[in-house]
Design a protein around this motif. Structure first.
Motif: not given
Ligand code: AMP
Ligand code: MG
Length: 493
Positions: A80-93, A193-197, A298-307
């Motif tokens: 299978i190919a998994q479906a997902y989304a992502g914030h890339q450099y802050g922008h949702f795709t 999670f961003e994709y599925i929600v 990197q810690p700050h960005m990890a926190q941003w992603n976790l938000a």
């Protein structure tokens, strides 16, 4: 091109159980890897194969190449190919596996479950404008760095094989194509999670969260609020992971939410690199113009992603939106403290400290500031502190360092443990060898441009033995000359 064949008599010992493929169909696309013209083995990780209970030595070179190219599929695989989304450099795709196929989950003799994924395996419906393929050098790079990270004791996906495809890929130039076999606790990301929600709402996100709890955090089933507990556990694992990165001078380079694994493993080695001279503003990635993913951010960005992760869980945290938001915010605000604890504990080990004093943070900061001002090599400086006697080096005769050193010695003498125990602790937490960028570039160029794998094999042997002082590894410990320094890395997808 021949279609994929299926194995009938499996001498390798695959034990696939494909739990992800039993999730709702909207979570993935079912499809096979696209066969390649003339696969050849470039790298095989026998030690990893053995730990997985796989007998790849039973395969001829040709059989191994066909297997790790996806031309031949184990008959219990369910690709299978998994479906997902992502914030890339802050922008949702909306994204998804555009060039990777999950063959399935292999169960080891010990009962552990690992995703077996082919990366560079051809187009999928998530490929957007991409060709679904990967170039050789970046796949070798992922193999090398992920194995080095594992040897450094940092949670990471692993690399089982690289095969060349016999097909060119068009990038800025024409490059040899390759496929990496990646082994991961799972490939569920924040972006999943961003994709599925978005496509499945509350029901979808509950299905995914329950799956993840069952697979990665089974103890949480018993928790009062399992979804809040999941959020907290993922926060802890990411805080611990990013602290480990910082402690070895690692810069991931592309901490987009699609490249952050829920399991807490380092995933997706693109333009990642290790710092030479200590500088918290270090950025290597050629596309990270703003320094969003610089070393110290990197810690700050990890926190941003976790938000972003926490937002997807809101409907599960509490039936009242307001309460759910409050719970999520409280958890996310806790991240810096969790991170700081992990980092400080790691730094104490690097300095041979068994006990805790409030001034330890200041002692560490003074050393790091001095390192930055003197452009001291991060890895080599810490390793020098771990030696019985400091190297006869002008750097360590600097007055400020001498003063710091006296403070540190006084601090060491305030603990009951012997000097020898401190030295042992430090030697186990300050690597002598890591993949230095100039050595990585040199080895990858030889392999991918000239088919000469000897430098890569030597480098791999060195970096998978990072705490050794063996004289033959001298060149791998030495920082680059100014002319050898690598200032930028490229995604090179
Ligand atoms: P990455 O930068 O590797 O994390 O990839 C980000 C997204 O782009 C993922 O959805 C990848 O599957 C997709 N992608 C990257 N390179 C390619 C390619 N050559 N062909 C198709 N999709 C790609
Ligand atoms: Mg990715």
């Amino acid at each position: 091109m021949k279609p994929n064949r299926k194995y009938t008599n499996d001498s390798v010992g695959w034990r696939f159980d494909n739990s992800y493929a039993r999730l709702p169909e909207s979570f993935y696309a079912q499809l096979h890897p696209v066969p390649v013209r003339a696969p050849q083995v470039a790298m095989l990780n026998h030690a990893l194969a053995e730990s997985l209970g796989l007998n790849i030595r039973a395969l001829s070179d040709e059989e191994a190449a066909l297997l790790f190219a996806g031309n031949v599929l184990p008959d219990t695989a369910q690709p299978i190919a998994q479906a997902y989304a992502g914030h890339q450099y802050g922008h949702f795709t909306m994204l998804g596996d555009g060039r990777a196929i999950l063959l399935g989950e292999h169960l080891t003799p010990a009962g552990d479950r690992f995703d077996i994924q082919l990366k560079g395996s051809g187009q999928t419906r998530f490929s957007r404008r991409g060709d679904g393929r990967a170039a050789l050098a970046p796949m070798l790079r992922e193999y090398l760095i992920s194995e080095a990270m594992h040897a450094l004791g940092i949670p990471t996906t692993r690399s089982l094989a690289v095969v060349t495809t016999g097909e060119p890929v068009m990038r800025e130039t024409v490059l040899p194509g390759a496929i990496l076999t990646r082994v991961a606790a799972s490939h569920v990301r924040v972006g999943t999670f961003e994709y599925i929600v978005r496509i499945g709402g509350t029901e979808g996100i509950k299905t995914l969260a329950d799956y993840v709890i069952h697979r990665h955090y089974p103890a949480l089933v018993e928790a009062d609020n399992p979804y809040l507990a999941l959020l907290n556990r993922v926060i802890e694992r990411q805080a611990s992971l990013v602290a480990k990165w910082l402690l070895v001078g690692f810069i991931h380079g592309v901490m987009n939410t699609d490249n952050m694994a829920i399991s807490g493993e380092t995933i997706d080695y693109g333009p990642c690199a290790f710092m030479d001279a200590y500088d918290p503003d270090t950025v290597f990635s050629s596309i990270d113009q703003q320094g969003r993913y610089r070393y110290s951010n990197q810690p700050h960005m990890a926190q941003w992603n976790l938000a972003r992760f926490a937002e997807t869980l809101l409907p599960l945290l509490h039936p009242l939106q307001e309460k759910a938001v409050a719970l999520a915010e409280e958890a996310i605000h806790h991240f810096p403290a969790v991170f700081q604890d992990c980092w400080l504990a790691g730094m104490r080990k690097k300095l041979g400290l068994f006990t805790e004093e409030t001034e330890d943070s200041q002692l560490i900061e003074t050393l790091l500031t001095w390192m930055q001002q003197h452009q001291a090599d991060y890895t080599q400086s810490f390793r020098a502190l771990a030696s019985e006697a400091l190297p006869q080096d002008a750097l360590f005769r600097d007055a400020e360092f001498v003063e710091w050193h006296a403070r540190w010695q006084a601090r060491l003498s305030r603990q009951a443990e012997s000097r020898q125990s401190s030295v042992s602790l430090m030697r186990a937490h300050n690597p002598a060898i890591h993949p230095r960028n100039h050595r990585v570039e040199e080895a990858l160029a030889a392999a991918s441009e000239r088919g000469d794998y000897s430098l890569l094999q030597q480098l791999l042997a060195a970096v998978t033995n990072p705490y050794a002082d063996a004289p033959e590894y001298h060149d791998y410990r030495t920082p680059p000359e100014p002319s050898e320094r690598v200032y930028q890395t490229f995604c090179g997808t």
